[in-house]
Design a protein around this motif. Structure first.
Motif, PDB file in Angstrom:
ATOM      1  N   VAL A  58     -25.858  34.969 -38.756  1.00  0.00           N
ATOM      2  CA  VAL A  58     -27.242  35.295 -39.116  1.00  0.00           C
ATOM      3  C   VAL A  58     -27.447  34.924 -40.578  1.00  0.00           C
ATOM      4  N   GLY A  59     -28.454  34.094 -40.849  1.00  0.00           N
ATOM      5  CA  GLY A  59     -28.750  33.678 -42.208  1.00  0.00           C
ATOM      6  C   GLY A  59     -29.831  34.540 -42.842  1.00  0.00           C
ATOM      7  N   ILE A  60     -29.842  34.559 -44.181  1.00  0.00           N
ATOM      8  CA  ILE A  60     -30.894  35.244 -44.927  1.00  0.00           C
ATOM      9  C   ILE A  60     -31.920  34.214 -45.363  1.00  0.00           C
ATOM     10  N   CYS A  61     -33.178  34.466 -45.019  1.00  0.00           N
ATOM     11  CA  CYS A  61     -34.294  33.572 -45.361  1.00  0.00           C
ATOM     12  C   CYS A  61     -35.049  34.127 -46.568  1.00  0.00           C
ATOM     13  N   GLY A  62     -35.823  33.279 -47.217  1.00  0.00           N
ATOM     14  CA  GLY A  62     -36.656  33.725 -48.327  1.00  0.00           C
ATOM     15  C   GLY A  62     -37.616  34.824 -47.927  1.00  0.00           C
ATOM     16  N   SER A  63     -38.133  34.757 -46.690  1.00  0.00           N
ATOM     17  CA  SER A  63     -39.046  35.807 -46.248  1.00  0.00           C
ATOM     18  C   SER A  63     -38.313  37.140 -46.105  1.00  0.00           C
ATOM     19  N   ASP A  64     -37.038  37.108 -45.687  1.00  0.00           N
ATOM     20  CA  ASP A  64     -36.244  38.332 -45.644  1.00  0.00           C
ATOM     21  C   ASP A  64     -36.129  38.942 -47.042  1.00  0.00           C
ATOM     22  N   VAL A  65     -35.920  38.086 -48.025  1.00  0.00           N
ATOM     23  CA  VAL A  65     -35.801  38.565 -49.407  1.00  0.00           C
ATOM     24  C   VAL A  65     -37.124  39.155 -49.880  1.00  0.00           C
ATOM     25  N   HIS A  66     -38.262  38.505 -49.540  1.00  0.00           N
ATOM     26  CA  HIS A  66     -39.571  39.063 -49.891  1.00  0.00           C
ATOM     27  C   HIS A  66     -39.737  40.455 -49.294  1.00  0.00           C
ATOM     28  N   HIS A  67     -39.389  40.605 -48.021  1.00  0.00           N
ATOM     29  CA  HIS A  67     -39.493  41.920 -47.394  1.00  0.00           C
ATOM     30  C   HIS A  67     -38.575  42.918 -48.094  1.00  0.00           C
ATOM     31  N   PHE A  68     -37.372  42.501 -48.427  1.00  0.00           N
ATOM     32  CA  PHE A  68     -36.388  43.368 -49.070  1.00  0.00           C
ATOM     33  C   PHE A  68     -36.869  43.824 -50.454  1.00  0.00           C
ATOM     34  N   LYS A  69     -37.448  42.896 -51.204  1.00  0.00           N
ATOM     35  CA  LYS A  69     -37.855  43.204 -52.578  1.00  0.00           C
ATOM     36  C   LYS A  69     -39.221  43.872 -52.666  1.00  0.00           C
ATOM     37  N   ASN A  70     -40.121  43.527 -51.738  1.00  0.00           N
ATOM     38  CA  ASN A  70     -41.518  43.948 -51.876  1.00  0.00           C
ATOM     39  C   ASN A  70     -42.079  44.680 -50.664  1.00  0.00           C
ATOM     40  N   MET A  71     -41.313  44.749 -49.582  1.00  0.00           N
ATOM     41  CA  MET A  71     -41.785  45.324 -48.319  1.00  0.00           C
ATOM     42  C   MET A  71     -42.980  44.548 -47.765  1.00  0.00           C
ATOM     43  N   ARG A  72     -43.076  43.288 -48.120  1.00  0.00           N
ATOM     44  CA  ARG A  72     -44.115  42.430 -47.568  1.00  0.00           C
ATOM     45  C   ARG A  72     -43.758  40.979 -47.851  1.00  0.00           C
ATOM     46  N   CYS A  73     -44.311  40.084 -47.017  1.00  0.00           N
ATOM     47  CA  CYS A  73     -44.252  38.644 -47.259  1.00  0.00           C
ATOM     48  C   CYS A  73     -45.616  38.097 -46.880  1.00  0.00           C
ATOM     49  N   THR A 141     -42.348  43.627 -35.698  1.00  0.00           N
ATOM     50  CA  THR A 141     -41.280  43.280 -34.752  1.00  0.00           C
ATOM     51  C   THR A 141     -39.915  43.328 -35.432  1.00  0.00           C
ATOM     52  N   HIS A 142     -38.970  43.997 -34.781  1.00  0.00           N
ATOM     53  CA  HIS A 142     -37.631  44.094 -35.353  1.00  0.00           C
ATOM     54  C   HIS A 142     -36.897  42.756 -35.272  1.00  0.00           C
ATOM     55  N   GLY A 143     -35.911  42.604 -36.169  1.00  0.00           N
ATOM     56  CA  GLY A 143     -35.210  41.341 -36.307  1.00  0.00           C
ATOM     57  C   GLY A 143     -33.864  41.307 -35.621  1.00  0.00           C
ATOM     58  N   CYS A 144     -32.993  40.427 -36.112  1.00  0.00           N
ATOM     59  CA  CYS A 144     -31.762  40.093 -35.388  1.00  0.00           C
ATOM     60  C   CYS A 144     -30.483  40.324 -36.186  1.00  0.00           C
ATOM     61  N   LEU A 145     -30.556  40.978 -37.343  1.00  0.00           N
ATOM     62  CA  LEU A 145     -29.317  41.251 -38.067  1.00  0.00           C
ATOM     63  C   LEU A 145     -28.675  42.479 -37.430  1.00  0.00           C
ATOM     64  N   ALA A 146     -28.011  42.223 -36.311  1.00  0.00           N
ATOM     65  CA  ALA A 146     -27.482  43.275 -35.455  1.00  0.00           C
ATOM     66  C   ALA A 146     -26.300  42.722 -34.664  1.00  0.00           C
TER      67      ALA A 146
END
Length: 371
Positions: A58-73, A141-146
């Motif tokens: 599972v890769g980390i995308c820029g949008s994942d980082v936006h969600h992580f840092k800001n709770m939004r993309c 929608t939930h993701g796939c880091l599982a």
């Protein structure tokens, strides 16, 4: 997850096995700004057209980082705890009764978006624009880091024997570059400018090469990433600044590096400065494709571009790209392995470190989990 996985139990995180037996399914939950926690996650029942996949990469995308840092993309806002991640590949463990093209043990890459198949856009083939799209790790929608996901079988693509699971997960970002090149009609007579040498800029470079663009120039503020772009096949690289007052000077450098007219520019950063540079550098009658979403709103010099009939093209995710991406990887026309710079396991400590590494930039390009 994409098929409606959900927490269970009074505290929101109860027993997560589909039948109450066996190992709990664990996932990385985004609980707040800069806060991820591995928690149990309940999977839905396997439908006749679904497959159960054990994730391996599972890769980390820029949008994942936006969600992580800001709770939004962009306009996608995380309003409640959500499992993160959407770039993935794994091994089929179980198939629904109507799934005929896959069997347990098959290695697959997963296309993360489930469209409705009924709206006008889906029927027109532009399913990436479906208003009812359920996309891994895009709220709500939930993701796939599982450990496992249940996903429609028609969105799981069997990997060629010579394509690794990590490469399979890289089909997702590569799909963005492929879709961008399709939208801009890149071909053997196309001279391409890529603004931004982050992960999406680099996969766009790789896609443009695979589409046989005649000349490719990459511009970025980061010297290390420019050196990676050069190694991946950029004909020329141009270091630029973040100062919008320097657009005219930098456009001159880009034109000199290209040595001929710029037919298509891809803005893979999405800032006022990068888009203004792309619009100014692109030749009359050319195209500018906005790929990145660095800013929610842009202020752009459109009057001059309009007078030169420069077309501005938007892209949103991708459509029908996985078969081509897998063929590009199988044939060796595209090599995404150099983009994977950091690898982590799936523990609380490593998940936190992985997101810190990806968010920190530096020499990190693609951060990958090996589950």
């Amino acid at each position: 997850m994409g098929k409606g996985g959900k927490p269970d139990g009074g505290d929101g995180f109860g027993d997560t096995s589909r039948d109450g037996v066996g190992q709990e399914n664990m996932a990385a939950w985004l609980l707040g700004v800069n806060t991820l926690k591995i928690q149990p996650f309940k999977l839905p029942n396997l439908g006749p057209h679904d497959v159960l996949v054990r994730l391996k990469a599972v890769g980390i995308c820029g949008s994942d980082v936006h969600h992580f840092k800001n709770m939004r993309c962009a306009d996608f806002v995380v309003k409640e705890p959500m499992v993160i991640g959407h770039e993935c590949a794994g091994i089929v463990e179980e198939v629904g009764s109507e799934v005929k093209h896959l069997v347990p043990g098959d290695r697959v890459a997963l296309e993360p978006g489930i469209n409705c198949k009924r709206c006008d856009l889906c029927k027109q083939g532009r399913y990436n624009l479906c208003p009812e799209m359920k996309f891994f790790g895009s709220p709500p929608t939930h993701g796939c880091l599982a450990n496992q996901v249940v996903h429609p079988g028609d969105l799981c693509f069997k990997l060629p024997n010579n394509v690794s699971l990590e490469e399979g997960a890289m089909c997702e970002p590569l799909s963005v570059g492929v879709h961008a090149c399709r939208r801009a009609n890149v071909g053997p007579e196309t001279n391409v400018l890529v603004m931004g040498a982050g992960p999406i800029g680099l996969v766009t470079l790789l896609a443009a090469r695979a589409f046989e663009a005649s000349r490719i120039v990459v511009a970025d503020v980061n010297g290390h990433r420019l050196s990676v772009a050069r190694a991946l096949g950029a004909h020329e690289i141009v270091k630029v600044s973040t100062n919008i007052e320097e657009v005219a000077e930098e456009v001159a450098k880009i034109k000199e590096a290209m040595g001929t007219r710029v037919d298509v520019s891809f803005d893979c950063a999405g800032f006022n400065k990068t888009m203004a540079t792309a619009l100014s550098a692109t030749g009359s009658g050319g195209k500018v494709c906005l790929v990145g979403m660095g800013q929610r709103e842009l202020t752009l010099p459109l009057t001059s571009a309009t007078a030169r009939e420069v077309n501005v093209i938007g892209i949103f995710r991708y459509k029908n790209t996985w078969p081509l991406c897998l063929e590009l990887l199988r044939s060796g026309k595209v090599d995404v392995k150099p983009l994977i710079t950091h690898r982590f396991g799936f523990s609380q400590k490593e998940v936190e470190k992985a997101f810190e590494t990806s968010a920190g930039g530096g020499n990190a390009i693609k951060v990958m989990f090996n589950l």
